[in-house]
Design a protein around this motif. Structure first.
Motif, PDB file in Angstrom:
ATOM      1  N   GLN A   1      -7.490 -99.530  13.743  1.00  0.00           N
ATOM      2  CA  GLN A   1      -7.441 -98.116  14.119  1.00  0.00           C
ATOM      3  C   GLN A   1      -7.621 -97.205  12.908  1.00  0.00           C
ATOM      4  N   LEU A   2      -6.913 -97.521  11.806  1.00  0.00           N
ATOM      5  CA  LEU A   2      -7.031 -96.691  10.606  1.00  0.00           C
ATOM      6  C   LEU A   2      -8.470 -96.684  10.090  1.00  0.00           C
ATOM      7  N   GLY A   3      -9.139 -97.823  10.181  1.00  0.00           N
ATOM      8  CA  GLY A   3     -10.505 -97.934   9.663  1.00  0.00           C
ATOM      9  C   GLY A   3     -11.557 -97.449  10.643  1.00  0.00           C
ATOM     10  N   ASN A   4     -11.151 -96.819  11.785  1.00  0.00           N
ATOM     11  CA  ASN A   4     -12.088 -96.410  12.843  1.00  0.00           C
ATOM     12  C   ASN A   4     -13.064 -97.542  13.161  1.00  0.00           C
TER      13      ASN A   4
ATOM     14  N   TYR B   1      -0.761 -94.489  18.971  1.00  0.00           N
ATOM     15  CA  TYR B   1      -0.636 -95.208  17.701  1.00  0.00           C
ATOM     16  C   TYR B   1      -0.478 -96.696  17.954  1.00  0.00           C
ATOM     17  N   GLU B   2      -1.421 -97.489  17.416  1.00  0.00           N
ATOM     18  CA  GLU B   2      -1.305 -98.949  17.520  1.00  0.00           C
ATOM     19  C   GLU B   2      -0.222 -99.416  16.547  1.00  0.00           C
TER      20      GLU B   2
ATOM     21  N   ILE C   1      -8.316 -99.645   3.021  1.00  0.00           N
ATOM     22  CA  ILE C   1      -8.172 -98.868   4.268  1.00  0.00           C
ATOM     23  C   ILE C   1      -6.827 -98.143   4.267  1.00  0.00           C
ATOM     24  N   PHE C   2      -5.771 -98.843   3.880  1.00  0.00           N
ATOM     25  CA  PHE C   2      -4.442 -98.210   3.836  1.00  0.00           C
ATOM     26  C   PHE C   2      -4.445 -97.019   2.864  1.00  0.00           C
ATOM     27  N   HIS C   3      -5.014 -97.240   1.691  1.00  0.00           N
ATOM     28  CA  HIS C   3      -5.070 -96.193   0.671  1.00  0.00           C
ATOM     29  C   HIS C   3      -5.804 -94.964   1.187  1.00  0.00           C
ATOM     30  N   THR C   4      -6.939 -95.210   1.828  1.00  0.00           N
ATOM     31  CA  THR C   4      -7.825 -94.108   2.197  1.00  0.00           C
ATOM     32  C   THR C   4      -7.365 -93.373   3.458  1.00  0.00           C
ATOM     33  N   HIS C   5      -6.810 -94.109   4.436  1.00  0.00           N
ATOM     34  CA  HIS C   5      -6.636 -93.495   5.760  1.00  0.00           C
ATOM     35  C   HIS C   5      -5.200 -93.316   6.226  1.00  0.00           C
ATOM     36  N   MET C   6      -4.233 -93.987   5.603  1.00  0.00           N
ATOM     37  CA  MET C   6      -2.883 -93.944   6.163  1.00  0.00           C
ATOM     38  C   MET C   6      -2.315 -92.516   6.176  1.00  0.00           C
ATOM     39  N   ALA C   7      -2.591 -91.762   5.141  1.00  0.00           N
ATOM     40  CA  ALA C   7      -1.993 -90.426   5.011  1.00  0.00           C
ATOM     41  C   ALA C   7      -2.393 -89.513   6.166  1.00  0.00           C
ATOM     42  N   ALA C   8      -3.627 -89.719   6.696  1.00  0.00           N
ATOM     43  CA  ALA C   8      -4.084 -88.850   7.779  1.00  0.00           C
ATOM     44  C   ALA C   8      -3.343 -89.132   9.083  1.00  0.00           C
ATOM     45  N   TRP C   9      -2.693 -90.301   9.181  1.00  0.00           N
ATOM     46  CA  TRP C   9      -2.034 -90.697  10.431  1.00  0.00           C
ATOM     47  C   TRP C   9      -0.501 -90.617  10.341  1.00  0.00           C
ATOM     48  N   GLY C  10       0.036 -90.337   9.143  1.00  0.00           N
ATOM     49  CA  GLY C  10       1.504 -90.317   8.999  1.00  0.00           C
ATOM     50  C   GLY C  10       1.877 -90.624   7.564  1.00  0.00           C
ATOM     51  N   ARG C  11       2.914 -91.443   7.370  1.00  0.00           N
ATOM     52  CA  ARG C  11       3.366 -91.758   6.022  1.00  0.00           C
ATOM     53  C   ARG C  11       2.247 -92.438   5.225  1.00  0.00           C
TER      54      ARG C  11
ATOM     55  N   ASP D   1       3.252-106.737   0.192  1.00  0.00           N
ATOM     56  CA  ASP D   1       3.144-105.299  -0.053  1.00  0.00           C
ATOM     57  C   ASP D   1       2.430-104.583   1.095  1.00  0.00           C
ATOM     58  N   LEU D   2       1.386-105.235   1.599  1.00  0.00           N
ATOM     59  CA  LEU D   2       0.638-104.624   2.705  1.00  0.00           C
ATOM     60  C   LEU D   2       1.532-104.510   3.943  1.00  0.00           C
ATOM     61  N   ALA D   3       2.306-105.576   4.199  1.00  0.00           N
ATOM     62  CA  ALA D   3       3.198-105.560   5.363  1.00  0.00           C
ATOM     63  C   ALA D   3       4.281-104.489   5.208  1.00  0.00           C
ATOM     64  N   GLU D   4       4.787-104.329   4.000  1.00  0.00           N
ATOM     65  CA  GLU D   4       5.838-103.330   3.770  1.00  0.00           C
ATOM     66  C   GLU D   4       5.294-101.910   3.966  1.00  0.00           C
ATOM     67  N   ALA D   5       4.071-101.684   3.483  1.00  0.00           N
ATOM     68  CA  ALA D   5       3.460-100.360   3.669  1.00  0.00           C
ATOM     69  C   ALA D   5       3.301-100.053   5.150  1.00  0.00           C
ATOM     70  N   ALA D   6       2.840-101.065   5.903  1.00  0.00           N
ATOM     71  CA  ALA D   6       2.664-100.869   7.351  1.00  0.00           C
ATOM     72  C   ALA D   6       4.012-100.658   8.030  1.00  0.00           C
ATOM     73  N   ARG D   7       5.035-101.401   7.591  1.00  0.00           N
ATOM     74  CA  ARG D   7       6.360-101.297   8.206  1.00  0.00           C
ATOM     75  C   ARG D   7       6.926 -99.872   8.046  1.00  0.00           C
ATOM     76  N   LEU D   8       6.821 -99.338   6.837  1.00  0.00           N
ATOM     77  CA  LEU D   8       7.349 -97.995   6.589  1.00  0.00           C
ATOM     78  C   LEU D   8       6.558 -96.940   7.370  1.00  0.00           C
ATOM     79  N   HIS D   9       5.245 -97.128   7.410  1.00  0.00           N
ATOM     80  CA  HIS D   9       4.377 -96.206   8.139  1.00  0.00           C
ATOM     81  C   HIS D   9       4.739 -96.203   9.629  1.00  0.00           C
ATOM     82  N   LEU D  10       4.948 -97.410  10.187  1.00  0.00           N
ATOM     83  CA  LEU D  10       5.190 -97.521  11.627  1.00  0.00           C
ATOM     84  C   LEU D  10       6.607 -97.102  12.010  1.00  0.00           C
TER      85      LEU D  10
END
Ligand code: SF4
Length: 494
Positions: free
Chosen positions: A145-148, A135-136, A169-179, A191-200
């Motif tokens: 990575q999420l966007g292949n 996981y990057e 990309i976050f909307h479409t692919h984040m769920a397949a990799w985790g949160r 908002d984008l940074a917060e989504a990435a922070r929670l996911h990571l």
């Protein structure tokens, strides 16, 4: 887009496609112009920038001249500090070493700090084949990575994406990799940074193994140094139980004192910051703090071959600041993917063909991916004369000649497709060596000037004039004009 570089077309074909993408060009233009302007301001603040640049160059050159000595010193120091050193001759070797080390831990997930060396060897793909998810954790690397996708800039791998594209990309692919991303995610940076922070965060707290690169390795103490801006690196380097660092051998510097120079030049050249937000250093392992196991994989993968080339070896001074990308008119229009390597832009045009060789059409095309304007040399904080190396590599590709591959001397044949160029150069050399022939050629050219086409016919030669007109031949040659000119009275008075 596929995440690998295998089978990509030569630079001219790839660039022809990418330059038609108006959104891509707009994204790149905006980003590179913003960074380059900020960098110029940050550099102008330092009155001793030329001295810093010279010092960085001297440190790197000295280290490269004595690399065998400093690498042995580094190995001894890392081992004494509780780490284990592995030597990897090429990408396959490095991938096998890292995969075996992860398998030995029994883990199937690793977190990664952004690392050019692991992109160079295709580590993520090798780990995936071995059943290990990597996981990057750098925001831009996560987007890629999420966007292949593939990274298209050294420092800002997702530079080719705008905020709306990132949100999608976050909307479409984040769920397949985790949160997953929140349903109401906007394209606001916060908002984008917060989504990435929670996911990571989930990944940081779960991972037992981390893989990193390093910006520098200090030989005297065996210390690794990572510079980053988001804090994800510090999380990766301190939380997991096992840390595996894959680092190119040229990242060695002799002493802590040498680091002082690069801690000034690297942040200003890359992100236009006076100092970078996070500087993490680690030396082997420390009881009760940080990873309990540390492995250092020292990567060659064409570097000693590059070192054997007296003109090309200056490439190994590179500290991956990406300043040369941000001023390059070719990179700005073609984008990073066209270079078919994790190293795009001017540095990629000289580093990739030296590391990978010039046997493929893609690698042989890279030294031509430049206007030779010299802007890259002007901004380089370690004064790599990129135009000089580009011309050197072009000569090697067109003419063939001696080189070093896999540690032994070899002679490469001229690449296909340069026969017309070589014939033209031979004819030009002969004509310039014979004054009478040169004068006759000039006279013939002036007398037939009305018949000259604006474009050169023929498949190979027309590539030259497809994007430029041939210069108009003057009515008289310079020599004719000189011999028949009216003498200037001032000349006789001198
Ligand atoms: S070649 Fe110079 S300017 Fe380009 S990335 Fe390397 S150090 Fe920076």
């Amino acid at each position: 887009m596929s995440g690998t570089y295998l089978g990509l077309p030569a630079f001219p074909q790839a660039a022809r496609l990418s330059t038609r993408d108006e959104q891509l060009r707009a994204n790149l233009r905006h980003a590179t112009h913003t960074i380059r302007a900020k960098r110029a301001t940050a550099i102008a603040e330092l009155s001793d920038w030329p001295e810093l640049r010279a010092a960085g160059t001297a440190i790197k050159d000295h280290t490269l001249h004595h690399l065998d000595h400093y690498l042995e010193q580094l190995e001894t120091a890392v081992t004494a500090a509780g780490g284990t050193v592995h030597w990897a001759i090429d990408a396959d070797d490095a991938n096998r070493i890292v995969t075996d080390l992860i398998h030995a831990t029994g883990e199937t997930e690793v977190v990664k700090v952004k690392s050019m060396a692991t992109q160079e060897i295709g580590l993520n793909e090798a780990l995936a084949e071995a059943g290990i998810n990597a996981y990057e954790t750098d925001l831009a690397e996560l987007i890629v990575q999420l966007g292949n996708d593939r990274p298209s800039h050294i420092l800002v791998p997702a530079i080719h994406k705008n905020r709306t594209e990132i949100r999608d990309i976050f909307h479409t692919h984040m769920a397949a990799w985790g949160r997953p991303a929140p349903d109401d995610l906007t394209d606001e940076p916060r908002d984008l940074a917060e989504a990435a922070r929670l996911h990571l965060r989930e990944k940081f707290l779960r991972a037992k193994v981390a893989v990193s690169g390093a910006n520098f390795m200090i030989a005297e103490t065996g210390t690794m140094v990572v510079l980053e801006s988001e804090g994800n690196g510090r999380m990766c380097l301190t939380l997991p139980e096992t840390l595996i660092s894959v680092v190119g051998i040229e990242k060695t510097i002799p002493t802590w004192r040498d680091l002082e120079v690069f801690l000034q030049t690297l942040p200003r050249s890359s992100t236009a910051e006076r100092m970078n937000p996070y500087t993490t250093t680690w030396t082997g392992t420390t009881h009760g703090d940080g990873p309990r196991t540390f492995h250092l994989v020292l990567l060659d993968n064409g570097r000693t071959d590059t070192l054997a080339d007296t003109t090309g070896r200056q490439t190994l001074r590179c500290i991956r600041c990406s300043a040369c990308l941000n001023v390059c008119p070719v990179y700005e229009r073609a984008g990073g993917h066209a270079y078919g390597s994790p190293y795009p832009g001017p540095i990629g045009a000289i580093l990739t063909p030296q590391l990978r060789g010039t046997t493929t059409a893609l690698d042989a095309s890279l030294p031509y991916a430049s206007t030779l304007c010299g802007a890259c040399y002007d901004v380089c904080p370690v004064a790599i004369d990129i135009p000089e190396v580009l011309v050197h590599l072009r000569e090697r590709i067109a003419q063939g000649g001696p080189t070093t591959r896999h540690g032994t001397k070899a002679t490469i044949k001229p690449a296909k497709g340069h026969a017309t160029e070589r014939a033209a150069m031979r004819a030009a050399a002969w004509t310039l060596d014979h004054p009478a022939a040169w004068t006759a050629t000039q006279r013939l050219a002036t007398r037939t000037r009305a018949l000259h086409p604006r474009r050169v016919p023929g498949r190979t030669a027309s590539a030259w004039t497809a994007t430029r007109d041939l210069p108009t031949v003057p009515a008289r040659t310079f020599r004719d004009w000189w011999q028949h000119r009216e003498p200037d009275p001032k000349d006789s008075q001198q």
